[in-house]
Write a protein that holds these residues in place. Sequence first.
Motif, PDB file in Angstrom:
ATOM      1  N   UNK A   1      -2.251  -4.219   1.871  1.00 61.24           N
ATOM      2  CA  UNK A   1      -1.861  -3.865   0.506  1.00 61.24           C
ATOM      3  C   UNK A   1      -2.972  -4.094  -0.502  1.00 61.24           C
ATOM      4  N   UNK A   2      -4.153  -4.486  -0.023  1.00 63.73           N
ATOM      5  CA  UNK A   2      -5.246  -4.838  -0.925  1.00 63.73           C
ATOM      6  C   UNK A   2      -6.288  -3.743  -1.072  1.00 63.73           C
ATOM      7  N   UNK A   3      -6.226  -2.724  -0.230  1.00 68.07           N
ATOM      8  CA  UNK A   3      -7.221  -1.668  -0.295  1.00 68.07           C
ATOM      9  C   UNK A   3      -6.957  -0.771  -1.504  1.00 68.07           C
ATOM     10  N   UNK A   4      -7.983  -0.132  -2.034  1.00 65.91           N
ATOM     11  CA  UNK A   4      -7.764   0.810  -3.138  1.00 65.91           C
ATOM     12  C   UNK A   4      -6.778   1.910  -2.770  1.00 65.91           C
ATOM     13  N   UNK A   5      -6.830   2.361  -1.508  1.00 68.51           N
ATOM     14  CA  UNK A   5      -5.928   3.427  -1.075  1.00 68.51           C
ATOM     15  C   UNK A   5      -4.472   2.971  -1.132  1.00 68.51           C
ATOM     16  N   UNK A   6      -4.227   1.725  -0.700  1.00 64.38           N
ATOM     17  CA  UNK A   6      -2.861   1.199  -0.732  1.00 64.38           C
ATOM     18  C   UNK A   6      -2.366   1.035  -2.164  1.00 64.38           C
ATOM     19  N   UNK A   7      -3.249   0.583  -3.036  1.00 65.27           N
ATOM     20  CA  UNK A   7      -2.855   0.396  -4.436  1.00 65.27           C
ATOM     21  C   UNK A   7      -2.599   1.739  -5.117  1.00 65.27           C
ATOM     22  N   UNK A   8      -3.433   2.738  -4.812  1.00 67.72           N
ATOM     23  CA  UNK A   8      -3.197   4.073  -5.371  1.00 67.72           C
ATOM     24  C   UNK A   8      -1.862   4.618  -4.886  1.00 67.72           C
ATOM     25  N   UNK A   9      -1.538   4.405  -3.617  1.00 63.87           N
ATOM     26  CA  UNK A   9      -0.264   4.887  -3.087  1.00 63.87           C
ATOM     27  C   UNK A   9       0.905   4.254  -3.843  1.00 63.87           C
ATOM     28  N   UNK A  10       0.760   2.974  -4.164  1.00 61.24           N
ATOM     29  CA  UNK A  10       1.828   2.280  -4.897  1.00 61.24           C
ATOM     30  C   UNK A  10       1.942   2.839  -6.322  1.00 61.24           C
ATOM     31  N   UNK A  11       0.817   3.061  -6.982  1.00 60.92           N
ATOM     32  CA  UNK A  11       0.819   3.631  -8.336  1.00 60.92           C
ATOM     33  C   UNK A  11       1.410   5.039  -8.301  1.00 60.92           C
ATOM     34  N   UNK A  12       1.019   5.816  -7.300  1.00 63.40           N
ATOM     35  CA  UNK A  12       1.525   7.194  -7.169  1.00 63.40           C
ATOM     36  C   UNK A  12       3.046   7.201  -7.026  1.00 63.40           C
ATOM     37  N   UNK A  13       3.562   6.289  -6.218  1.00 63.62           N
ATOM     38  CA  UNK A  13       5.005   6.204  -6.029  1.00 63.62           C
ATOM     39  C   UNK A  13       5.726   5.910  -7.341  1.00 63.62           C
ATOM     40  N   UNK A  14       5.158   5.000  -8.122  1.00 69.72           N
ATOM     41  CA  UNK A  14       5.769   4.626  -9.403  1.00 69.72           C
ATOM     42  C   UNK A  14       5.691   5.775 -10.395  1.00 69.72           C
ATOM     43  N   UNK A  15       4.504   6.369 -10.525  1.00 68.70           N
ATOM     44  CA  UNK A  15       4.284   7.393 -11.543  1.00 68.70           C
ATOM     45  C   UNK A  15       5.077   8.670 -11.262  1.00 68.70           C
ATOM     46  N   UNK A  16       5.072   9.099 -10.002  1.00 71.36           N
ATOM     47  CA  UNK A  16       5.730  10.369  -9.678  1.00 71.36           C
ATOM     48  C   UNK A  16       7.251  10.259  -9.665  1.00 71.36           C
ATOM     49  N   UNK A  17       7.777   9.038  -9.746  1.00 69.54           N
ATOM     50  CA  UNK A  17       9.223   8.864  -9.857  1.00 69.54           C
ATOM     51  C   UNK A  17       9.720   9.143 -11.277  1.00 69.54           C
ATOM     52  N   UNK A  18       8.798   9.245 -12.224  1.00 67.14           N
ATOM     53  CA  UNK A  18       9.174   9.508 -13.611  1.00 67.14           C
ATOM     54  C   UNK A  18       9.421  11.000 -13.806  1.00 67.14           C
ATOM     55  N   UNK A  19      10.394  11.390 -14.636  1.00 68.47           N
ATOM     56  CA  UNK A  19      10.733  12.808 -14.828  1.00 68.47           C
ATOM     57  C   UNK A  19       9.535  13.635 -15.301  1.00 68.47           C
ATOM     58  N   UNK A  20       9.328  14.753 -14.634  1.00 75.70           N
ATOM     59  CA  UNK A  20       8.286  15.685 -15.051  1.00 75.70           C
ATOM     60  C   UNK A  20       6.872  15.273 -14.715  1.00 75.70           C
ATOM     61  N   UNK A  21       6.688  14.177 -14.000  1.00 72.80           N
ATOM     62  CA  UNK A  21       5.337  13.686 -13.716  1.00 72.80           C
ATOM     63  C   UNK A  21       4.692  14.499 -12.598  1.00 72.80           C
ATOM     64  N   UNK A  22       3.398  14.700 -12.719  1.00 71.96           N
ATOM     65  CA  UNK A  22       2.626  15.359 -11.667  1.00 71.96           C
ATOM     66  C   UNK A  22       1.239  14.737 -11.606  1.00 71.96           C
ATOM     67  N   UNK A  23       0.607  14.860 -10.442  1.00 72.18           N
ATOM     68  CA  UNK A  23      -0.705  14.253 -10.234  1.00 72.18           C
ATOM     69  C   UNK A  23      -1.801  15.299 -10.351  1.00 72.18           C
ATOM     70  N   UNK A  24      -2.929  14.878 -10.924  1.00 70.62           N
ATOM     71  CA  UNK A  24      -4.094  15.738 -11.014  1.00 70.62           C
ATOM     72  C   UNK A  24      -5.333  14.856 -10.957  1.00 70.62           C
ATOM     73  N   UNK A  25      -6.487  15.400 -11.284  1.00 74.71           N
ATOM     74  CA  UNK A  25      -7.729  14.636 -11.319  1.00 74.71           C
ATOM     75  C   UNK A  25      -8.427  14.883 -12.648  1.00 74.71           C
ATOM     76  N   UNK A  26      -8.930  13.820 -13.234  1.00 74.95           N
ATOM     77  CA  UNK A  26      -9.653  13.936 -14.499  1.00 74.95           C
ATOM     78  C   UNK A  26     -10.677  12.823 -14.590  1.00 74.95           C
ATOM     79  N   UNK A  27     -11.847  13.129 -15.119  1.00 79.32           N
ATOM     80  CA  UNK A  27     -12.921  12.141 -15.225  1.00 79.32           C
ATOM     81  C   UNK A  27     -13.258  11.538 -13.850  1.00 79.32           C
TER      82      UNK A  27
END
Length: 313
Positions: A190-216
């Motif tokens: 659970x300490x790798x950047x990939x694992x932490x991103x997966x956790x953030x992705x799960x939280x963020x995409x559970x919000x209504x209308x949320x979508x993932x992209x790339x910026x900066x």
Amino acid sequence: MNRARVGVLISGRGSNMAALLYASRLPDCPYDIVLVASNDPEAAGLTLATAEGVPTFAHAHKGMKRVEFDALIDEQLRAADVEFVALAGYMRLLSPEFIDKWAGRIVNIHPSLLPRYKGLDTHARALDAGDRAVGCSVHVVTAELDDGPVLRQIEVAVLPGDTAETLAARVLIAEHQLYPRALADYVMRDSTPEAKLARVREIALALPGAEETTSHGMPCFRVQGGKMFCYFTHDHHGDGIIAIIVKTSGPDEQAQLIDQDPDVYYRPAYFGPSGWVGVRLDTPDTDWDHVANRIELSWKLVAPRKLLGIRDF
């Protein structure tokens, strides 16, 4: 590197405990052995642990109910701030209550290629079956005996003339190689950047209308093709930080958060002047409930009214 604190439970000589302990002395090992505990005060492994400067605890289990004894062990583990428990020749079945308290944080090494030969007498059973190879497995401990998810295995060939004793001795060599590596991988999962991103992705995409992209150059999350509400940053511009960057109500709230908890919050480069704040995910004990709250508050600041009505605040 913040090392995970591991407690080891033994019942005898503690050779696998020793393998874990000596591996922990390597500079790149992600864990420390902070307690060795046993249900047998005469267990030889306790002498070794004491000689190596590791705190020990021992108490005979006879005369105690299983749940009572496990509560005693649990008390010692928590007093030592243990984060993970490694069973190393621990000849006691753990109570469901203990396993529930440490769910996902107990591992065991077993002398067979699970799911084959759960329980005892694994080598004799393999020889009786005519197996040409045996081995050992490290698995997550669950309520059912030797049934948790397998993390790693090593296969060991059966030689002509092998007995259960000769086979056990050779498998033990493999166990000593396998266990430290498997434990290191597990405490870091659970300490790798990939694992932490997966956790953030799960939280963020559970919000209504949320979508993932790339910026900066960073993964980020926005509301239905519109405004951003969360960025994930890992060593961006060489800062070495793993964090999210989320909106606040403005520079005043940003400054207040940083002032209240500078170990968690920081002013991110290029985003800071507009009131965005960095929330570090590489601290020893990331509070994921707090992270989820900050992501949702950021989403709320940019979400349109129709989406705000969906969310129950």
